[in-house]
Design an enzyme around this catalytic site. Sequence first.
Site, PDB file in Angstrom:
ATOM      1  N   GLU A 221       0.822  -1.210   0.000  1.00 47.07           N
ATOM      2  CA  GLU A 221       0.000   0.000   0.000  1.00 47.07           C
ATOM      3  C   GLU A 221       0.855   1.258   0.000  1.00 47.07           C
ATOM      4  O   GLU A 221       1.819   1.371   0.766  1.00 47.07           O
ATOM      5  CB  GLU A 221      -0.915   0.010   1.229  1.00 47.07           C
ATOM      6  CG  GLU A 221      -1.844   1.216   1.282  1.00 47.07           C
ATOM      7  CD  GLU A 221      -2.703   1.249   2.539  1.00 47.07           C
ATOM      8  OE1 GLU A 221      -3.564   2.147   2.645  1.00 47.07           O
ATOM      9  OE2 GLU A 221      -2.510   0.389   3.418  1.00 47.07           O
TER      10      GLU A 221
ATOM     11  N   GLU B 102     -11.815   2.723   2.669  1.00 50.21           N
ATOM     12  CA  GLU B 102     -11.094   2.858   3.936  1.00 50.21           C
ATOM     13  C   GLU B 102     -11.266   4.307   4.379  1.00 50.21           C
ATOM     14  O   GLU B 102     -10.380   5.138   4.240  1.00 50.21           O
ATOM     15  CB  GLU B 102      -9.620   2.492   3.756  1.00 50.21           C
ATOM     16  CG  GLU B 102      -8.901   2.333   5.079  1.00 50.21           C
ATOM     17  CD  GLU B 102      -7.445   1.928   4.901  1.00 50.21           C
ATOM     18  OE1 GLU B 102      -7.043   0.933   5.522  1.00 50.21           O
ATOM     19  OE2 GLU B 102      -6.724   2.613   4.145  1.00 50.21           O
TER      20      GLU B 102
END
Length: 273
Positions: free
Chosen positions: A155, A253
């Site tokens: 990520e 998210e």
Amino acid sequence: MTTPAASPSAGFILAASAEMLFPDLPVRDRIIAIRDRGFHVEIWDWRGHDIDELERLHADGVTFTSMTGYTIGNLGDPQGADELLRTAAESIAIARRIGAWALNLHGTGLDNRGLPVVALPAGTEATPQMWECARHTLGRIAELGEREQVTFVLENLNLAVDHPGTPFARAADTLDLVSGVDSPHLKLNLDLYHAQIGEGNLIELCRAALPWIGEIQVADVPGRCEPGTGEINYAGVARALADMGYRGVVGMEAFASTDSGRALARFREAFTL
């Protein structure tokens, strides 16, 4: 572990973070609330969860699309790399129990505030030696993923707001590292919230990264709330992704600007074509 089925209405696999939504509920009830609204579920560090309970939820129809794939360690030095590999192997066992598809990685471990456990000094960059170590470490991660038939995702993070001092944080960094390994067992978790803060030009970033994307995560800027609360045209991003042929996971998210159920509805609307 197999990739979950796509939503027939959107073409994407829509998931949401149980760490950030329905914060007043116990974790089990957060997960059920997300599932009952038709979404898959993402979690962070598995050490903070009751794994037996997650296993029961998975047996009851919850699909966990991702979880943190390590607990300590980092990419940029040999000792940290060994720790990352060791705890990645431990995380695989948990992922198998709950059916999680992707195991998420960062340049270094993050504390409970999202700050890097091993930070770069202010104003400095990763050294050539750190880059060499990171490439070697991710090669080892890909080999582990191949042996165990799981997928790790790396990520990108932003340095300006949430994760100052994290090495290999920018989308350009993660793309360079993952494309260099070029393994089906190591993909990108391309977080567009972080990329907007750090780099922008999101559609072209998606286009450049497309062959290596394992998941896309979203939240709006500023505020890290659901699509439609900030400056990112997520409906346009969704159309562009569909035109590129992306049909994988899109994970929200994000915090809810007001109500978590409404946040999920706005997320679905942005990514339904």
